[in-house]
Design an enzyme around this catalytic site. Structure first.
Site, PDB file in Angstrom:
ATOM      1  N   HIS A  47       0.847  -1.196   0.000  1.00 53.31           N
ATOM      2  CA  HIS A  47       0.000   0.000   0.000  1.00 53.31           C
ATOM      3  C   HIS A  47       0.876   1.238   0.000  1.00 53.31           C
ATOM      4  CE1 HIS A  47      -3.612  -2.269   0.560  1.00 53.31           C
ATOM      5  NE2 HIS A  47      -3.144  -2.852   1.637  1.00 53.31           N
ATOM      6  N   HIS A  80       0.142 -10.073   1.663  1.00 57.09           N
ATOM      7  CA  HIS A  80      -1.208 -10.350   2.195  1.00 57.09           C
ATOM      8  C   HIS A  80      -1.736 -11.707   1.770  1.00 57.09           C
ATOM      9  CE1 HIS A  80      -2.131  -5.759   2.172  1.00 57.09           C
ATOM     10  NE2 HIS A  80      -1.525  -6.146   3.263  1.00 57.09           N
ATOM     11  N   CYS A 102       3.327 -13.506   3.430  1.00 57.02           N
ATOM     12  CA  CYS A 102       4.085 -13.448   4.677  1.00 57.02           C
ATOM     13  C   CYS A 102       3.873 -14.745   5.463  1.00 57.02           C
ATOM     14  CB  CYS A 102       3.621 -12.247   5.506  1.00 57.02           C
ATOM     15  SG  CYS A 102       4.474 -12.149   7.081  1.00 57.02           S
ATOM     16  N   GLU A 132      -5.800  -9.445   2.939  1.00 56.88           N
ATOM     17  CA  GLU A 132      -5.374 -10.568   3.792  1.00 56.88           C
ATOM     18  C   GLU A 132      -6.595 -11.311   4.353  1.00 56.88           C
ATOM     19  OE1 GLU A 132      -2.965  -9.546   7.276  1.00 56.88           O
ATOM     20  OE2 GLU A 132      -3.945 -11.225   8.268  1.00 56.88           O
ATOM     21  N   THR A 167      -3.596  -9.634  10.673  1.00 55.77           N
ATOM     22  CA  THR A 167      -2.305  -9.375  11.325  1.00 55.77           C
ATOM     23  C   THR A 167      -2.098  -7.892  11.659  1.00 55.77           C
ATOM     24  OG1 THR A 167      -1.256  -9.204   9.163  1.00 55.77           O
ATOM     25  CG2 THR A 167      -1.134 -11.344  10.255  1.00 55.77           C
ATOM     26  N   CYS A 199       0.140  -9.191  14.268  1.00 58.83           N
ATOM     27  CA  CYS A 199       1.588  -9.306  14.055  1.00 58.83           C
ATOM     28  C   CYS A 199       2.362  -8.427  15.045  1.00 58.83           C
ATOM     29  CB  CYS A 199       1.908  -8.873  12.627  1.00 58.83           C
ATOM     30  SG  CYS A 199       3.661  -8.925  12.300  1.00 58.83           S
ATOM     31  N   ASN A 229      -2.491  -0.339   8.354  1.00 54.41           N
ATOM     32  CA  ASN A 229      -1.713  -0.171   9.583  1.00 54.41           C
ATOM     33  C   ASN A 229      -1.248   1.270   9.747  1.00 54.41           C
ATOM     34  OD1 ASN A 229       1.429  -0.072   9.040  1.00 54.41           O
ATOM     35  ND2 ASN A 229       0.533  -1.418   7.509  1.00 54.41           N
ATOM     36  N   SER A 270       4.416  -0.421   5.391  1.00 56.20           N
ATOM     37  CA  SER A 270       4.699  -0.489   3.954  1.00 56.20           C
ATOM     38  C   SER A 270       5.387   0.785   3.454  1.00 56.20           C
ATOM     39  CB  SER A 270       3.400  -0.753   3.180  1.00 56.20           C
ATOM     40  OG  SER A 270       2.395   0.126   3.594  1.00 56.20           O
TER      41      SER A 270
HETATM   42 FE1  F3S Z   1       3.840 -10.059   7.828  1.00 54.31          FE
HETATM   43 FE2  F3S Z   1       3.458  -8.723  10.005  1.00 54.31          FE
HETATM   44 FE3  F3S Z   1       4.256  -7.507   7.885  1.00 54.31          FE
HETATM   45  S1  F3S Z   1       2.179 -10.310   9.187  1.00 54.31           S
HETATM   46  S2  F3S Z   1       3.398  -8.632   6.202  1.00 54.31           S
HETATM   47  S3  F3S Z   1       5.418  -9.050   9.033  1.00 54.31           S
HETATM   48  S4  F3S Z   1       2.798  -6.715   9.344  1.00 54.31           S
END
Ligand code: F3S
Length: 292
Positions: A47, A80, A102, A132, A167, A199, A229, A270
């Site tokens: 993104h 994703h 991921c 995702e 995540t 995550c 995020n 990102s």
């Molecule tokens: Fe993976 Fe966590 Fe990034 S799930 S894509 S390391 S935000």
């Protein structure tokens, strides 16, 4: 003149999964020989419009349909992930498929498939339209997605229930949803199992931001406008203070953002290192100017 300064969050920018997927694309571009087909990403890789523009300049093509994939192409699946049906079609297309999903998303997919087989009702806390969530949901039947405590309260557990999370979802909201579903399952006398699949990369950026907010007068959040995020970082910062802006790159910096004695900077998972450096350099340049 007052000396203004910048504090950068302890943890910010690219997460391991996004960095890995991007490296896979770059490696595919490097190793492609002339006349050998194209490098594709299935859906936008991340993104962030700057990164997507740079990839397009390198000849990387973004597709969102298996029909657009040719047998001599190399397709990279983004971090994703993609729905199981899309993955099967890509594998059957004859193209070389590089799975950039991921590992943490793959783990969620495995959990959904396993508990679905065991007869559990699977619930995911997340955003309905997030790639995702679509990918992970595809590994079970009738997977429910809840994005709020209100939505969680309307779930009627009629069989054992598994809860996991997108995540990049808010950990706080995941815990609130978890409490509601746990109580509902106890009332109905059905087992409740949960895995916290938020995550750590999301949590560590949120924690670093909380610390940052205690040290600064204003915050700049850098990241794609469609990055979930990054938006969450922005929302969290706004809970602490008024002076918060979400920008995608240095060209969006305005004077009003740099007038504060101490400006904090964070970035979503990102956001590439290069964009963060450009923003910091531009902020420091403006802070040093008289009259700004
Ligand atoms: Fe993976 Fe966590 Fe990034 S799930 S894509 S390391 S935000």
């Amino acid at each position: 003149m007052m000396k203004r300064r910048v504090i950068i969050a302890d943890t910010l920018g690219f997460c391991f999964g996004v960095r890995r997927a991007l490296e896979q694309v770059e490696k595919a571009v490097e190793t492609l020989h002339p006349g050998e087909g194209r490098v594709l990403t299935y859906g936008p890789l991340i993104h962030n419009s700057t990164v997507l523009r740079e990839l397009a300049e390198e000849g990387v093509v973004c597709v969102d349909s298996v029909e657009d994939v040719r047998p001599d192409d190399t397709v990279v699946i983004r971090a994703h992930g993609v729905p199981g049906e899309v993955k099967r079609k890509l594998d059957a297309s004859g193209a070389a498929v590089i799975d950039g999903t991921c590992p943490r998303v793959l783990k969620s997919e495995r959990l959904v498939a396993e508990y679905d087989r065991k007869g559990y009702r699977v619930v995911i806390s997340g955003d309905f339209s997030h790639g995702e969530v679509t990918a992970v949901s595809s590994h079970g039947k009738d997977v429910l997605v809840v994005d709020s405590v209100e939505a969680a309260a309307s779930v009627q557990p009629d069989r054992p229930l598994l809860l996991l999370s997108q995540t990049t979802f808010s950990l706080k909201l995941f815990e609130e949803i978890s409490d509601i579903l746990k109580e509902a399952c106890a009332r109905e006398g059905v087992p409740f199992v949960r895995f916290n699949t938020v995550c750590p990369a999301t949590g560590s950026r949120q924690k670093a931001l909380e610390k940052l907010c205690g040290e600064v007068d204003a915050v700049l959040v850098i990241g794609g406008k469609s990055s979930a995020n990054t938006r969450r970082l922005y929302d969290s910062a706004r809970e602490c203070m008024e002076a918060v802006w979400h920008i995608e790159e240095a060209s969006e910096i305005r004077e009003e953002m740099v007038r504060f004695p101490v400006l904090g900077i964070t970035a979503g998972a990102s956001t590439p290192d290069g964009i963060i450096s450009e923003v910091v350099a531009e902020v420091e340049r403006l802070q040093a100017l008289e009259g700004v």
